[in-house]
Design an enzyme around this catalytic site. Structure first.
Site, PDB file in Angstrom:
ATOM      1  N   PHE A  37      -4.490   3.967  14.657  1.00 22.83           N
ATOM      2  CA  PHE A  37      -4.760   4.987  13.647  1.00 22.83           C
ATOM      3  C   PHE A  37      -5.990   4.588  12.860  1.00 22.83           C
ATOM      4  O   PHE A  37      -6.291   3.400  12.726  1.00 22.83           O
ATOM      5  CB  PHE A  37      -3.567   5.131  12.685  1.00 22.83           C
ATOM      6  CG  PHE A  37      -2.615   6.207  13.096  1.00 22.83           C
ATOM      7  CD1 PHE A  37      -1.713   5.992  14.112  1.00 22.83           C
ATOM      8  CD2 PHE A  37      -2.647   7.446  12.466  1.00 22.83           C
ATOM      9  CE1 PHE A  37      -0.837   6.988  14.513  1.00 22.83           C
ATOM     10  CE2 PHE A  37      -1.776   8.458  12.851  1.00 22.83           C
ATOM     11  CZ  PHE A  37      -0.871   8.226  13.876  1.00 22.83           C
ATOM     12  N   PRO A  39      -3.607 -11.108  10.678  1.00 21.43           N
ATOM     13  CA  PRO A  39      -3.940 -10.801  12.080  1.00 21.43           C
ATOM     14  C   PRO A  39      -4.062  -9.296  12.265  1.00 21.43           C
ATOM     15  O   PRO A  39      -3.335  -8.538  11.614  1.00 21.43           O
ATOM     16  CB  PRO A  39      -2.726 -11.342  12.848  1.00 21.43           C
ATOM     17  CG  PRO A  39      -1.618 -11.422  11.855  1.00 21.43           C
ATOM     18  CD  PRO A  39      -2.270 -11.675  10.519  1.00 21.43           C
ATOM     19  N   ASP A  40      -4.981  -8.876  13.104  1.00 26.71           N
ATOM     20  CA  ASP A  40      -5.136  -7.449  13.403  1.00 26.71           C
ATOM     21  C   ASP A  40      -4.268  -7.149  14.634  1.00 26.71           C
ATOM     22  O   ASP A  40      -4.639  -7.464  15.764  1.00 26.71           O
ATOM     23  CB  ASP A  40      -6.612  -7.127  13.661  1.00 26.71           C
ATOM     24  CG  ASP A  40      -6.844  -5.624  13.756  1.00 26.71           C
ATOM     25  OD1 ASP A  40      -5.978  -4.924  14.328  1.00 26.71           O
ATOM     26  OD2 ASP A  40      -7.867  -5.152  13.238  1.00 26.71           O
ATOM     27  N   ILE A  41      -3.117  -6.559  14.376  1.00 27.02           N
ATOM     28  CA  ILE A  41      -2.124  -6.365  15.450  1.00 27.02           C
ATOM     29  C   ILE A  41      -2.677  -5.444  16.533  1.00 27.02           C
ATOM     30  O   ILE A  41      -2.548  -5.714  17.733  1.00 27.02           O
ATOM     31  CB  ILE A  41      -0.814  -5.806  14.853  1.00 27.02           C
ATOM     32  CG1 ILE A  41      -0.284  -6.790  13.810  1.00 27.02           C
ATOM     33  CG2 ILE A  41       0.233  -5.561  15.938  1.00 27.02           C
ATOM     34  CD1 ILE A  41       0.815  -6.255  12.932  1.00 27.02           C
ATOM     35  N   ASN A  60       0.846  -1.194   0.000  1.00 28.05           N
ATOM     36  CA  ASN A  60       0.000   0.000   0.000  1.00 28.05           C
ATOM     37  C   ASN A  60       0.882   1.246   0.000  1.00 28.05           C
ATOM     38  O   ASN A  60       2.108   1.140   0.007  1.00 28.05           O
ATOM     39  CB  ASN A  60      -0.978  -0.027   1.187  1.00 28.05           C
ATOM     40  CG  ASN A  60      -0.249  -0.042   2.503  1.00 28.05           C
ATOM     41  OD1 ASN A  60       0.457   0.896   2.852  1.00 28.05           O
ATOM     42  ND2 ASN A  60      -0.387  -1.143   3.249  1.00 28.05           N
ATOM     43  N   LYS A 118     -11.868  -2.344  18.251  1.00 21.62           N
ATOM     44  CA  LYS A 118     -10.525  -2.906  18.436  1.00 21.62           C
ATOM     45  C   LYS A 118     -10.116  -2.978  19.901  1.00 21.62           C
ATOM     46  O   LYS A 118      -9.121  -3.616  20.231  1.00 21.62           O
ATOM     47  CB  LYS A 118      -9.506  -2.068  17.669  1.00 21.62           C
ATOM     48  CG  LYS A 118      -9.826  -1.943  16.188  1.00 21.62           C
ATOM     49  CD  LYS A 118      -8.651  -2.311  15.338  1.00 21.62           C
ATOM     50  CE  LYS A 118      -8.954  -2.057  13.874  1.00 21.62           C
ATOM     51  NZ  LYS A 118      -7.922  -2.603  13.009  1.00 21.62           N
ATOM     52  N   ASP A 157      -4.659  -5.792   5.120  1.00 23.61           N
ATOM     53  CA  ASP A 157      -5.754  -6.554   5.735  1.00 23.61           C
ATOM     54  C   ASP A 157      -5.739  -8.006   5.280  1.00 23.61           C
ATOM     55  O   ASP A 157      -6.131  -8.892   6.016  1.00 23.61           O
ATOM     56  CB  ASP A 157      -7.104  -5.917   5.366  1.00 23.61           C
ATOM     57  CG  ASP A 157      -7.285  -4.588   6.083  1.00 23.61           C
ATOM     58  OD1 ASP A 157      -6.938  -4.527   7.274  1.00 23.61           O
ATOM     59  OD2 ASP A 157      -7.730  -3.614   5.443  1.00 23.61           O
TER      60      ASP A 157
HETATM   61  O1  C5P Z   1      -8.997  -1.761  10.550  1.00 21.46           O
HETATM   62  P1  C5P Z   1      -8.106  -0.673  10.063  1.00 21.46           P
HETATM   63  O2  C5P Z   1      -7.010  -1.148   9.163  1.00 21.46           O
HETATM   64  O3  C5P Z   1      -8.805   0.503   9.478  1.00 21.46           O
HETATM   65  O4  C5P Z   1      -7.413  -0.131  11.409  1.00 21.46           O
HETATM   66  C1  C5P Z   1      -6.329   0.735  11.397  1.00 21.46           C
HETATM   67  C2  C5P Z   1      -5.561   0.565  12.664  1.00 21.46           C
HETATM   68  O5  C5P Z   1      -5.375  -0.805  12.969  1.00 21.46           O
HETATM   69  C3  C5P Z   1      -4.159   1.134  12.557  1.00 21.46           C
HETATM   70  O6  C5P Z   1      -3.769   1.539  13.844  1.00 21.46           O
HETATM   71  C4  C5P Z   1      -3.357  -0.051  12.092  1.00 21.46           C
HETATM   72  O7  C5P Z   1      -1.999   0.070  12.447  1.00 21.46           O
HETATM   73  C5  C5P Z   1      -4.031  -1.173  12.834  1.00 21.46           C
HETATM   74  N1  C5P Z   1      -4.020  -2.466  12.138  1.00 21.46           N
HETATM   75  C6  C5P Z   1      -3.236  -3.494  12.637  1.00 21.46           C
HETATM   76  N2  C5P Z   1      -3.261  -4.704  12.029  1.00 21.46           N
HETATM   77  C7  C5P Z   1      -4.039  -4.935  10.944  1.00 21.46           C
HETATM   78  C8  C5P Z   1      -4.833  -3.907  10.444  1.00 21.46           C
HETATM   79  C9  C5P Z   1      -4.798  -2.673  11.045  1.00 21.46           C
HETATM   80  O8  C5P Z   1      -2.518  -3.271  13.614  1.00 21.46           O
HETATM   81  N3  C5P Z   1      -4.030  -6.117  10.386  1.00 21.46           N
END
Ligand code: C5P
Length: 407
Positions: free
Chosen positions: A324, A304-306, A208, A342, A276
């Site tokens: 963010f 994974p959503d960190i 991205n 989150k 994502d």
């Molecule tokens: O869900 P979204 O991507 O819009 O959320 C953005 C926030 O989640 C940012 O703080 C980004 O660093 C974090 N994020 C993450 N891991 C992911 C997707 C987003 O830590 N896989």
């Protein structure tokens, strides 16, 4: 930042000793005055001549040197240092420190000093993992020594595992943090930054437009405010910021592993634009296009959503987790939803629609979303946003220390 600081570098006998030549040089570049004590074994790996040339100072080796005791005795060496750095801190030297021995110049100085000691251990993995070494490290830490490393990786002995001397940059960061007296001193922070690259095959990936500028600026601002910062960066074209530790990763999975490995931390800021989705099964070889064949279908899997994982950790959850939200419409409303979804404490929301110049630009306009409401900040440089955020964090986590101070 280290201008005028007296660092006493004690070099013990390990193969990693050669790295202390570079370390001494970098310390001097930062304005520190470096004196060096070489143990007998240390002098087998590093010559006193090279160390003297790089530090511009006489190198000390002998406890019973008559001239040294007249000019600069071990008590003076112990007293005049602002910080004593032991690198590499070998199993043997730490064992002798733990036992309170003073049978050479290095251990005599270490026993005679009241100054802070930073250990940078380095040894073979089996030696590091041995209960005796672990007990010595624990004891030395209980007595107030701080440590940096060791890292895991390939070792000079041919094995792979924990025991490698921390990178010179990491040792420098630990020293700079030690001397920092900013409003976040004593706090550990973890910051993610940049994009992730998710491989399609060995040459292609999904990415991205994130430049990493905002995340890097935040990491730098936190370090400038005195925090001990680990920056976990995806692939960016930015230099590693000084005064902190940077870990380089490519994929979201690697970023998650690096973040979990950097815990415990007081603060976590997820500024990375993590992909994502990843390709479910990246091809091992470069995918070939065949004439007339349909383009390949990419099956995606969710990354994974960190941010969500760090926010909901049962053990080691950072006290303040900040995410963010990059949106192109209804910025605050979507960010408020994200805060809840989150489990984060704060969200910095920004508009990344075309024409805002946020992606890759040097300025940003953000809204700080907390459980208490929304606060819109004026457009500022990304560095200023970092400094403002560091100030807010200090107010939230160290309200007394930060009173009247701005990061
Ligand atoms: O869900 P979204 O991507 O819009 O959320 C953005 C926030 O989640 C940012 O703080 C980004 O660093 C974090 N994020 C993450 N891991 C992911 C997707 C987003 O830590 N896989």
């Amino acid at each position: 930042m280290l201008s005028g600081k007296q660092i006493l570098l004690i070099v013990a006998g390990g193969i990693a000793a050669y790295k202390t030549l570079d370390l001494a040089r970098r310390l001097r570049e930062r304005g520190a005055c470096v004196r060096c004590v070489l143990t007998e074994a240390g002098a087998r790996f590093v010559t006193p001549l090279s160390m003297a040339a790089l530090t511009g100072e006489k190198v000390h080796q002998d406890l019973f040197s008559l001239t040294d005791e007249i000019e600069m005795g071990h008590i003076r060496l112990a007293r005049e240092a602002d910080l004593i750095l032991v690198a590499p801190a070998t199993a043997d030297l730490m064992a002798r420190m733990g036992a309170g021995m003073a049978n050479d110049l290095a251990t005599a100085v270490l026993l005679a000093t009241r100054q802070p000691i930073l250990l940078a251990p380095s040894m073979n993995t089996a030696m590091w993992e041995h209960p005796a070494t672990q007990a010595n490290v624990k004891l030395l830490k209980e007595r107030g020594c701080r440590s940096v490393g060791p890292q895991a990786g390939d070792l000079a002995c041919g094995e792979s595992g924990a025991g490698r001397l921390a990178d010179v940059q990491d040792i420098l960061a630990a020293i700079e943090t030690h001397f920092s007296s900013g409003p976040l001193s004593g706090l550990r922070a973890l910051v993610t930054s940049g994009p992730t690259h998710e491989p399609i095959d060995p040459v292609r990936y999904i990415a991205n437009r994130s430049s990493g500028k905002q995340g890097h600026a935040i990491a730098k601002a936190l370090a400038d405010a005195g925090a001990e910062v680990t920056l976990v960066s995806g692939p960016v074209s930015l230099a590693d910021p000084s005064g902190l530790r940077t870990l380089h990763v490519e994929t979201a999975e690697q970023m998650l592993a690096a973040c979990l490995g950097a815990l415990p931390a007081d603060i976590a800021i997820c500024a990375a634009a993590v992909a994502d989705w990843k390709v479910k099964a990246p091809a091992k070889d470069k995918m070939k296009k065949a004439k007339g064949a349909a383009p390949p279908a990419l099956e995606l899997a969710t990354n994974p959503d960190i941010l969500a994982i760090l926010s909901t950790l049962k053990k080691n959850r950072p006290r303040l987790v900040i995410g963010f939200a990059a949106e192109t419409q209804k910025v605050s409303a979507f960010a408020q939803e994200k805060l809840k979804a989150k489990g984060a404490d704060w969200i910095l929301a920004n508009d990344v629609s075309e024409g805002t110049g946020t992606f890759g630009g040097d300025s940003n306009q953000v809204h700080l979303i907390t459980h208490g409401g929304v606060e819109s900040w004026p457009r500022m440089s990304k560095a200023e946003i970092g400094a403002e955020l560091a100030g807010r964090i200090a107010q939230a986590l160290k309200p007394k220390a930060s009173k009247g101070k701005k990061a």
